[in-house]
Write an enzyme that holds these catalytic residues in place. Sequence first.
Site, PDB file in Angstrom:
ATOM      1  N   CYS A  95       0.839  -1.210   0.000  1.00  0.00           N
ATOM      2  CA  CYS A  95       0.000   0.000   0.000  1.00  0.00           C
ATOM      3  C   CYS A  95       0.866   1.249   0.000  1.00  0.00           C
ATOM      4  CB  CYS A  95      -0.963  -0.041   1.193  1.00  0.00           C
ATOM      5  SG  CYS A  95      -2.335   1.108   1.013  1.00  0.00           S
ATOM      6  N   HIS A 224      -3.769  -5.533   1.051  1.00  0.00           N
ATOM      7  CA  HIS A 224      -3.084  -5.752   2.330  1.00  0.00           C
ATOM      8  C   HIS A 224      -3.039  -7.233   2.693  1.00  0.00           C
ATOM      9  CE1 HIS A 224      -2.595  -1.603   3.833  1.00  0.00           C
ATOM     10  NE2 HIS A 224      -3.645  -1.349   3.080  1.00  0.00           N
ATOM     11  N   GLU A 226      -1.434  -8.602   5.038  1.00  0.00           N
ATOM     12  CA  GLU A 226      -1.417  -8.781   6.502  1.00  0.00           C
ATOM     13  C   GLU A 226      -2.825  -8.766   7.078  1.00  0.00           C
ATOM     14  OE1 GLU A 226      -0.707  -6.047   4.935  1.00  0.00           O
ATOM     15  OE2 GLU A 226      -1.268  -4.256   6.081  1.00  0.00           O
TER      16      GLU A 226
END
Lengths: 268, 792
Positions: A95, A224, A226
């Site tokens: 990002c 993302h 994560e």
Amino acid sequence: MKPKILIIRVAGTNCDSETARALEEAGASVQIVHTKRLIDRLLDLSSFHGLVIPGGFSYGDYVRAGAIWASKLYSKLMDEIVSFADSGKPILGICNGFQVLVEIGLLPGLGEFGLRSISLAPNDSGKFECRWVYLKPNGSNRVFMKYYTPDRIIRMPVAHSEGKFIASNYILKVFEERKLILLRYVMPNGSPAGGVYPFNPNGSYMDIAGICNVDGNVMGLMPHPERATYLWQYPDFTSKIYGELEYAYGDGYWIFKSMCDYIIEEII
Amino acid sequence: MRYEVINIPPEVYIFHISEFSDEELIDLSRSLRLNLNLVELRSIREYFRTKLNRGIFDLELHSFSQLWSEHCRHKVFRGLIVDENGEPIIDDMLKNYIAKATEKCNKPWIVSFLKDNAGIIEFDDTYSIAVKVETHNHPSAIDPFGGAATGVGGVIRDILGVWASPIACIDVLCFGPLDYPMDAIPRGFKHPKYLFRGVVKGIGFYGNNMGIPTVAGAICFDEGYVGNVVVYAGCIGILPTSSYKFSSKPGDKLILMGNSTGRDGIHGASFASSDLKEDSERISRSAVQIPDPVEEEKLRRAIIRIRDEGLASGITDLGGGGLAVAVVEMADRIGGGARVFLDEVHLRESMLPWEIWISESQERMLLMVPSENVDRVLEIAEEEDLKTSVIGELTENPFIDVYYHGTLLCHIETSFLLRPPKARYVAKWYAPKLHEPFFDEPMDYGDLLCKLLSSPNICSREEVIRTYDHEVQGNTVIKPLHGDYGGPSDAVVLKPVSNSWRGVVISVGVKPWYSRIDPYWMAASSIEEALRNNVCVGGRRIAILDNFTWGNPEKPDRLGSLVRAVKACYDFAVGFDVPFISGKDSLYNESPLGPVLETLLITAVGILPDIRRAVTLDFKYAGNPIYLIGLTLPELGGSQYYRLMGYIGSSVPKVDVKSSKRIMELIIEAMDRGYIKACHDISDGGLGVAISEMAISSNFGAEIYLDRVPRVDVNRNDVILFSESNGRFLLEIDKKFEDEFCELVNSYGCNAGRIGFVSKNSRMVIHGLNGNVLIDLEVELLRKCWKGGLKL
């Protein structure tokens, strides 16, 4: 020995702790460090095996997303970062981190550093977009994508205002020929999103969500991983029964796992 | 007016207040915009005449203006309320209604309530959860972006102010109708559409930039908000329970950390305590602060590091009233005083001493640090690129002494600064004259359902929620938008601790429409709705917060309705055995269009022992039976159905505590036993809307029979479909556990009806009382109506 991975941050970085958690889950030993410490030479970048630039709003994303952080890195640390990449160690930008890698020119890394040849522009919708997307990974990259089989469709969330991938036709052609496009937005059935909102959430050219450099060891992506590391992070996990699912981890986990594997196999 | 000027420089005014007449006092308050009333001014005059025997500095006057404002002292909630004959109704509502309810509930898991910056409850053996909700109505009316953003920033600092790390933001917003005619907006006020866009942008801006997920909330539209926009901003944080302590003592240094102090936000606390007028923007623009979320992100890092190293003895945020309020309250907390040197404060621009003292510049925190730890604290701040000033120290002498250029500009007892004269207000509630409308049953139920689903108060909030990052930190388990279709989750669930499956459940209840009929039942319904939403996903051990937005309390009818609502808060908190842990009131929400629609936001925070057991609203399997638990009554007063038909009505939904509590216990037990596959509460728009939302969120449809709905005194299809009776849930039951479920229902003695089943074909089919098909529509059509109702 565990892969030693450095996560750098500055004021406004805010995805560092969940990124560290995902990397640790994948077997890494992680340190989160303010960029200032690298600039002041209190820490040596080359002592790490991998580098992750996480998401957030570095310095409030004033001027352009990632621009101020990138200019600090470019003016104070560029030599170290370039030799880190040249030594084959993996660098992952998520990002805001992707925006930074583009701003310093490490991605796509085709021309001179510090000159931008591609851009992550404001979303077509004109708004911040926080939504889960479907992605088609390119499994030919062995550093970050080795766990993704060719037909696999994966899911992760995006959350950004400036993620529209723009490049010239020439660069897009190079990307395609050299298989540098690692992630593309697709429809839930796997067919290309073809720029259709919200499947392609930002209007990216060729539905591009993530790319790598020619050597394949520097990757940037807008989604993302994560936030898709565990199944309980999925927006519909209550509709599923665990046993029905193919993997115990979420799709994003496998990017970190692949990165750690690569470090163990090639770097350490 | 008798005064003198000393030039230290700059110029400082001393008023000979002891010699002032009442008229002069009022004149003084008006010309310095102190917003103090005559009783308060007389009390200050008396204090200076008898105790200090000297003139009063301008800085001292401004201190009283801030410290004695409604915003800071809750004079109405703390005051004596009498009826029009002067007979007492209630003395100190905060103590005798709100706090008393909490004390009656007597929960061992409450760590701190109604006193610190935020309410705190235990999460598990190691951690606690801190929660706070604030209003930022007045600033948002003037500057929707800045007002909303600083509202978020302020409430996040409240969480930091109890040493907690923020893990989620919530926001509840109320606007006038977005299609309100422009020429009907009063002069000097802004159109709802402009306010809506600005507020949403401001909230997203702050939360997204700081990396705190904005996860829950609500948006209400009503004519009653045209002159008074309502912005509630809340924050939830987590802290190791052991790090919640206050050990400050005389000699500890006062360290001001964060943003430079500037002229923004001067008189914010007193501005928030007065009505909005045509010229509010011109006069009070400077009362709105400037947001800088990146600065606060740095503060968060530094504060958590200082907490973990155990370097400070106390902490508080700088909010309404700025340094004046923060310093005085901290001094009071140690039973002493403080010495402050304003020259030390890091400034953005050149300012007068009283401006420095009361400025509400954002992103600042005040830390109390023992001398030996000061250097380390400054070092951490430096590492996080934060500015700091050591501005003074706490003292044993119980006086607040403020110096500027070596001159003492304030020397007043701490206790006097915090004890305004007790206020007395008159309250009188007038029951409105409303009638239940009579009209024939509608013909086309399908069309009606579509209209309700796309109506402003029911349709999907996706357009707004997608602009908030609700996933950052990676711990949002049940999201505000559920699944691929973005279904409207009843509550959100966070998993704040990595090595634990325990979850925090956050939900809200807000039913302002019922205020038009009876604020008592409005408050009861809001509490019940917040609890219901929490239970829907599996929440239990619930604590609640109250946030009132009301009109001018000096007008007896406004206060009369407020007292009714607060009374209901007491009755139902005790009835449901859920304690209030924090709350806030925003009064004086008045405009030329009259008072705001009286609004009570109830925020509920529950615990889910294992997030893997969370239940969501979407249908899971075709063929599973659907049960409706709870009784449907003819309660359409204030409903969305009546609103659509152009009525208010009088049959406001009531709350039957006993049966509602029993139902909630039943649902939790059935969930823990794995019987419940989907759960959704019946709320705005009644059964018709709730069942549609369950289908919209899934790939399935439903077949529903209205004659099987448990009900009393109801024999019209529209009443069954759209009544908003409280205490009702829709459940999808796992077919293989249906018998066990029914046994459980019987053992609890709850009313339940097997009203239909989940169908495979993605159609919503509803059979009326005569067995005829009332509605037969594609779920995709319902989804389109529901999703298309709101555009940013």
